[in-house]
Motif scaffolding. Sequence first.
Motif, PDB file in Angstrom:
ATOM      1  N   PRO A 126     129.365  24.109  12.843  1.00  0.00           N
ATOM      2  CA  PRO A 126     128.093  24.255  12.120  1.00  0.00           C
ATOM      3  C   PRO A 126     127.969  23.373  10.886  1.00  0.00           C
ATOM      4  CG  PRO A 126     129.495  26.189  11.821  1.00  0.00           C
ATOM      5  CD  PRO A 126     130.128  25.372  12.892  1.00  0.00           C
ATOM      6  N   GLU A 127     129.089  22.892  10.351  1.00  0.00           N
ATOM      7  CA  GLU A 127     129.034  22.018   9.173  1.00  0.00           C
ATOM      8  C   GLU A 127     128.976  20.539   9.544  1.00  0.00           C
ATOM      9  OE1 GLU A 127     131.188  24.113   5.485  1.00  0.00           O
ATOM     10  OE2 GLU A 127     132.568  23.472   7.068  1.00  0.00           O
ATOM     11  N   LEU A 128     128.934  20.229  10.825  1.00  0.00           N
ATOM     12  CA  LEU A 128     128.923  18.838  11.281  1.00  0.00           C
ATOM     13  C   LEU A 128     127.695  18.103  10.738  1.00  0.00           C
ATOM     14  CD1 LEU A 128     130.100  16.593  13.104  1.00  0.00           C
ATOM     15  CD2 LEU A 128     128.720  17.547  14.978  1.00  0.00           C
ATOM     16  N   GLU A 129     127.914  16.872  10.252  1.00  0.00           N
ATOM     17  CA  GLU A 129     126.830  16.047   9.720  1.00  0.00           C
ATOM     18  C   GLU A 129     126.873  14.670  10.360  1.00  0.00           C
ATOM     19  OE1 GLU A 129     125.169  14.380   5.428  1.00  0.00           O
ATOM     20  OE2 GLU A 129     127.336  14.593   5.750  1.00  0.00           O
ATOM     21  N   LEU A 130     125.692  14.141  10.692  1.00  0.00           N
ATOM     22  CA  LEU A 130     125.557  12.774  11.176  1.00  0.00           C
ATOM     23  C   LEU A 130     124.684  11.997  10.197  1.00  0.00           C
ATOM     24  CD1 LEU A 130     125.636  10.443  13.304  1.00  0.00           C
ATOM     25  CD2 LEU A 130     123.598  11.497  14.334  1.00  0.00           C
ATOM     26  N   VAL A 131     125.183  10.846   9.748  1.00  0.00           N
ATOM     27  CA  VAL A 131     124.381   9.937   8.929  1.00  0.00           C
ATOM     28  C   VAL A 131     123.977   8.751   9.804  1.00  0.00           C
ATOM     29  CG1 VAL A 131     124.328   8.410   6.919  1.00  0.00           C
ATOM     30  CG2 VAL A 131     125.535  10.611   6.796  1.00  0.00           C
ATOM     31  N   VAL A 132     122.681   8.474   9.852  1.00  0.00           N
ATOM     32  CA  VAL A 132     122.151   7.323  10.575  1.00  0.00           C
ATOM     33  C   VAL A 132     121.727   6.303   9.525  1.00  0.00           C
ATOM     34  CG1 VAL A 132     120.413   6.492  12.189  1.00  0.00           C
ATOM     35  CG2 VAL A 132     121.381   8.787  12.473  1.00  0.00           C
ATOM     36  N   ALA A 133     122.494   5.222   9.388  1.00  0.00           N
ATOM     37  CA  ALA A 133     122.237   4.213   8.361  1.00  0.00           C
ATOM     38  C   ALA A 133     121.638   2.971   9.008  1.00  0.00           C
ATOM     39  CB  ALA A 133     123.523   3.859   7.628  1.00  0.00           C
ATOM     40  N   GLY A 134     120.436   2.653   8.603  1.00  0.00           N
ATOM     41  CA  GLY A 134     119.741   1.505   9.165  1.00  0.00           C
ATOM     42  C   GLY A 134     118.254   1.789   9.244  1.00  0.00           C
ATOM     43  N   GLN A 135     117.490   0.768   9.559  1.00  0.00           N
ATOM     44  CA  GLN A 135     116.053   0.951   9.657  1.00  0.00           C
ATOM     45  C   GLN A 135     115.535   0.247  10.907  1.00  0.00           C
ATOM     46  OE1 GLN A 135     114.400  -0.787   6.119  1.00  0.00           O
ATOM     47  NE2 GLN A 135     115.412  -2.744   6.411  1.00  0.00           N
ATOM     48  N   GLY A 136     114.324   0.580  11.298  1.00  0.00           N
ATOM     49  CA  GLY A 136     113.729  -0.029  12.481  1.00  0.00           C
ATOM     50  C   GLY A 136     112.547   0.785  12.963  1.00  0.00           C
ATOM     51  N   TRP A 137     111.792   0.188  13.871  1.00  0.00           N
ATOM     52  CA  TRP A 137     110.543   0.804  14.316  1.00  0.00           C
ATOM     53  C   TRP A 137     110.755   2.028  15.202  1.00  0.00           C
ATOM     54  CZ3 TRP A 137     109.451   0.811  19.633  1.00  0.00           C
ATOM     55  CH2 TRP A 137     110.255  -0.001  20.433  1.00  0.00           C
ATOM     56  N   TRP A 138     111.989   2.298  15.618  1.00  0.00           N
ATOM     57  CA  TRP A 138     112.285   3.436  16.485  1.00  0.00           C
ATOM     58  C   TRP A 138     112.667   4.682  15.696  1.00  0.00           C
ATOM     59  CZ3 TRP A 138     110.587   4.116  21.059  1.00  0.00           C
ATOM     60  CH2 TRP A 138     111.174   5.005  21.961  1.00  0.00           C
ATOM     61  N   GLU A 139     112.557   4.644  14.377  1.00  0.00           N
ATOM     62  CA  GLU A 139     113.012   5.776  13.562  1.00  0.00           C
ATOM     63  C   GLU A 139     112.197   7.040  13.827  1.00  0.00           C
ATOM     64  OE1 GLU A 139     113.445   7.124   8.868  1.00  0.00           O
ATOM     65  OE2 GLU A 139     113.553   4.988   9.393  1.00  0.00           O
ATOM     66  N   GLU A 140     110.891   6.937  13.932  1.00  0.00           N
ATOM     67  CA  GLU A 140     110.067   8.129  14.085  1.00  0.00           C
ATOM     68  C   GLU A 140     110.379   8.887  15.377  1.00  0.00           C
ATOM     69  OE1 GLU A 140     107.883  11.157  12.972  1.00  0.00           O
ATOM     70  OE2 GLU A 140     108.367   9.424  11.711  1.00  0.00           O
ATOM     71  N   PRO A 141     110.504   8.214  16.537  1.00  0.00           N
ATOM     72  CA  PRO A 141     110.922   8.954  17.736  1.00  0.00           C
ATOM     73  C   PRO A 141     112.274   9.641  17.581  1.00  0.00           C
ATOM     74  CG  PRO A 141     109.999   6.840  18.358  1.00  0.00           C
ATOM     75  CD  PRO A 141     110.127   6.834  16.869  1.00  0.00           C
ATOM     76  N   LEU A 142     113.180   9.042  16.823  1.00  0.00           N
ATOM     77  CA  LEU A 142     114.483   9.662  16.600  1.00  0.00           C
ATOM     78  C   LEU A 142     114.347  10.919  15.733  1.00  0.00           C
ATOM     79  CD1 LEU A 142     116.661   6.474  15.946  1.00  0.00           C
ATOM     80  CD2 LEU A 142     116.612   7.874  18.028  1.00  0.00           C
ATOM     81  N   ARG A 143     113.504  10.843  14.723  1.00  0.00           N
ATOM     82  CA  ARG A 143     113.259  12.031  13.898  1.00  0.00           C
ATOM     83  C   ARG A 143     112.615  13.142  14.725  1.00  0.00           C
ATOM     84  NH1 ARG A 143     113.623  11.737   8.378  1.00  0.00           N
ATOM     85  NH2 ARG A 143     114.018   9.693   7.436  1.00  0.00           N
ATOM     86  N   GLU A 144     111.717  12.773  15.604  1.00  0.00           N
ATOM     87  CA  GLU A 144     111.075  13.766  16.466  1.00  0.00           C
ATOM     88  C   GLU A 144     112.099  14.425  17.387  1.00  0.00           C
ATOM     89  OE1 GLU A 144     108.007  11.613  18.431  1.00  0.00           O
ATOM     90  OE2 GLU A 144     106.741  11.435  16.644  1.00  0.00           O
ATOM     91  N   LEU A 145     113.042  13.641  17.893  1.00  0.00           N
ATOM     92  CA  LEU A 145     114.079  14.211  18.750  1.00  0.00           C
ATOM     93  C   LEU A 145     114.957  15.173  17.955  1.00  0.00           C
ATOM     94  CD1 LEU A 145     115.506  14.382  21.462  1.00  0.00           C
ATOM     95  CD2 LEU A 145     116.853  12.359  20.808  1.00  0.00           C
ATOM     96  N   CYS A 146     115.275  14.849  16.707  1.00  0.00           N
ATOM     97  CA  CYS A 146     116.049  15.764  15.863  1.00  0.00           C
ATOM     98  C   CYS A 146     115.356  17.118  15.749  1.00  0.00           C
ATOM     99  CB  CYS A 146     116.234  15.166  14.468  1.00  0.00           C
ATOM    100  SG  CYS A 146     117.452  13.864  14.366  1.00  0.00           S
ATOM    101  N   ALA A 147     114.050  17.082  15.523  1.00  0.00           N
ATOM    102  CA  ALA A 147     113.294  18.334  15.408  1.00  0.00           C
ATOM    103  C   ALA A 147     113.319  19.100  16.722  1.00  0.00           C
ATOM    104  CB  ALA A 147     111.860  18.028  14.988  1.00  0.00           C
ATOM    105  N   LEU A 148     113.173  18.382  17.827  1.00  0.00           N
ATOM    106  CA  LEU A 148     113.186  19.018  19.141  1.00  0.00           C
ATOM    107  C   LEU A 148     114.538  19.660  19.437  1.00  0.00           C
ATOM    108  CD1 LEU A 148     111.538  19.460  21.777  1.00  0.00           C
ATOM    109  CD2 LEU A 148     112.543  17.318  22.605  1.00  0.00           C
ATOM    110  N   LEU A 149     115.609  19.007  19.000  1.00  0.00           N
ATOM    111  CA  LEU A 149     116.965  19.513  19.246  1.00  0.00           C
ATOM    112  C   LEU A 149     117.390  20.557  18.217  1.00  0.00           C
ATOM    113  CD1 LEU A 149     118.772  16.136  20.088  1.00  0.00           C
ATOM    114  CD2 LEU A 149     118.165  17.942  21.708  1.00  0.00           C
TER     115      LEU A 149
END
Length: 386
Positions: free
Chosen positions: A236-259
Amino acid sequence: MDTIGIPSRHVLFLNWRDTTNPEGGGSEVYIERIAAELVAVGHRVTLFCAAHGAAAASGTTESGVRVLRRGTRMTVYLRAALTCIAGRFGLGPLSRRRLGRPDLVVDVCNGVPFFAPLYAGRPVIALVHHVHREQWPVVFGPWMARLGWWIESWLAVRLYRGCRYVTVSEASRAELTTLGVTAERIDVVPNGTPPVIGPAWPRTPHPSLLVLGRLVPHKRVEIALRTVAELARELPELELVVAGQGWWEEPLRELCALLGITDQVRFAGFVSEEEKHALLCSAWLALAPSLKEGWGLTIVEAAARSTPTVAFRYAGGVAEAMVDTRTGLLVDDEEEFTAVVRELLGDDVRRKAMGEAALVHAARFTWAATGARFARLVARATAATG
């Protein structure tokens, strides 16, 4: 004469981006580090790339590389051709900007080449980080994917049939030969290891993962997100840092919310070199879920901070950027990816041993050695130009 005993030359790199571009990545780092090493041994180097809002239209890097930024992501190819033609024949205002006529053109083929043999009038080296067979359908629709692959796999191979090639790994060299480029015309010049910046930060007290790179579909950050979702129940304490930028960020954020893992994933955006090294030090593991890499610079960057990486065996040069089972782990599918991340997070002894071996492995690759190899290619390619 320069420090390695060969005449000084003017080398022109044609690349669609530079490292100041918000969409720049490891291939841009490679080009500019090679260029810097060539300047260091006495060559004059110009980099021609697309313009963007984060940098001026022209300038000179700290290492002495002149950068010209013209056109957009799509028009940079035409602007490069017009600028080279103007410099070649001494025409108009472009000539007054003193591009002149280079002794060698390095045409960086990121899927689409600059077609330099058609207009350069000088020796051309084709620099290919990797073959984009798998990426075309991921990034573009069916029609554009077919066109792009035809340009890369058929047209470019014929256009550059009189040129030497440079690539960054034996895996990419092998792929180029399947397209019809003879192995004898391909030189492998791998990446160096970027210098370590900042102190050795401690590991996080909780399990932590890091994905470093551009946020585009073929980097497949989704696999890292699904791995976190799978492991979150037991860690439960696991953390993932995604470092970087790009036009695909919003779909990735949406997937985080879905998961349901929004609280366990931090999108760090663009990070400075100091911030990047702090993240590389503090993470327990680096993840490289990319579909294809010519080399895998982030793997070696992590290794230089004693951080092992999990990546996919079929993803091109990543198998050369690490030593499987010693400096990290290569897997065959997503299920195995999640399984080995779980295993390494739970095995402090093995993870630390891999990190120590990774540090030793990263030290094998230096930009000075890489630059010297490229300088020899410059000497050979320009020997007949006087």
